[in-house]
Scaffold this motif. Sequence first.
Motif, mmCIF file in Angstrom:
data_model
loop_
_atom_site.group_PDB
_atom_site.id
_atom_site.type_symbol
_atom_site.label_atom_id
_atom_site.label_comp_id
_atom_site.label_asym_id
_atom_site.label_seq_id
_atom_site.Cartn_x
_atom_site.Cartn_y
_atom_site.Cartn_z
ATOM 1 N N ARG A 110 -85.306 125.364 -56.923
ATOM 2 C CA ARG A 110 -85.922 126.506 -57.610
ATOM 3 C C ARG A 110 -87.243 126.065 -58.233
ATOM 4 O O ARG A 110 -87.335 125.003 -58.852
ATOM 5 C CB ARG A 110 -85.002 127.048 -58.699
ATOM 6 C CG ARG A 110 -83.707 127.639 -58.198
ATOM 7 C CD ARG A 110 -82.765 127.906 -59.352
ATOM 8 N NE ARG A 110 -83.314 128.878 -60.281
ATOM 9 C CZ ARG A 110 -83.111 128.837 -61.598
ATOM 10 N NH1 ARG A 110 -82.448 127.857 -62.157
ATOM 11 N NH2 ARG A 110 -83.619 129.779 -62.380
ATOM 12 N N LEU A 125 -89.622 123.761 -52.148
ATOM 13 C CA LEU A 125 -88.948 124.889 -51.507
ATOM 14 C C LEU A 125 -88.230 124.446 -50.236
ATOM 15 O O LEU A 125 -87.137 124.920 -49.924
ATOM 16 C CB LEU A 125 -89.953 125.997 -51.191
ATOM 17 C CG LEU A 125 -90.574 126.697 -52.409
ATOM 18 C CD1 LEU A 125 -91.641 127.689 -51.960
ATOM 19 C CD2 LEU A 125 -89.503 127.408 -53.224
ATOM 20 N N GLN A 140 -91.384 133.512 -53.194
ATOM 21 C CA GLN A 140 -90.418 132.417 -53.143
ATOM 22 C C GLN A 140 -90.437 131.548 -54.396
ATOM 23 O O GLN A 140 -89.634 130.614 -54.508
ATOM 24 C CB GLN A 140 -90.681 131.552 -51.911
ATOM 25 C CG GLN A 140 -90.523 132.344 -50.609
ATOM 26 C CD GLN A 140 -90.421 131.431 -49.415
ATOM 27 O OE1 GLN A 140 -89.625 130.517 -49.379
ATOM 28 N NE2 GLN A 140 -91.254 131.683 -48.421
#
Length: 273
Positions: free
Chosen positions: A35, A30, A53
Amino acid sequence: MTSLEASVENFVLVAGATGGVGQLVVGKLLEKGVRVRVLTRDAAKAQKMFNQQVEILVGDTRQPATLSAATSDVTHVICCTGTTAFPSARWEFEQSPNLIEWGLTFLNPQSSQAKAKNSPVKIDAQGVSNLVAAVPQNLQRFVFVSSCGILRKDQFPFSVLNAFGVLDAKQKGEESIINSGLPYTIIRPGRLIDGPYTSYDLNTLLRAKTGGKYGVVLGTGDTLSGDASRIDVANACVECLFYPSTSRKIFEIVNKGQRPPVIDWETLFSGLE
């Protein structure tokens, strides 16, 4: 594309994402803007840890039918699954052993594995093989966290570590990856230190720093021994994706020597034969 780029085309699946190394891997990905999808048995735990997230999919490497959705459309996989080397509650015995049965597990290791749902055989051998079979054939990289000692199981201290077959199981996991024909990187850390960070949230993970004062040493041929920071192992899992030269490589990682201000992964990887 042979190396990872932070773009919408790349999508990394992390198996074992709520474990000590896995959490740090997710945080590092992250941080780099990649992704991430996590494969977990416990969606609530993953949600609390990673907030919103990451994409969270419930699945279990021990159950092949649960893996197709998790592996769909991913471009890279980092597998950090694992269990304890010796019988413990984490092995998830079908029935809690009494004192006599606990003693018998040390006399008959194979029997103890057969009675447990979360033993090394189920996780490091069968689970990894199931995950390999489920990933897309055009996968760009399969990264597996294994262990030092795979080739030295008859030598101390690895003979003790392998008393219940954890190194045997990890070697079978490695073989399933190598024989699959997929591009892979297999990382064999020494004894894991720093953490685990099982009660940390994502913000804390992003700030995690190794408390060790030692540098990072990589080697091949299973000759290294020593401790390995979970933070450095997680960094190696992520950093190797950015270097095509690490594809189809197996290397050990331990912490030794003076630690530089910045770990130069490019130079470390360039030294791998």
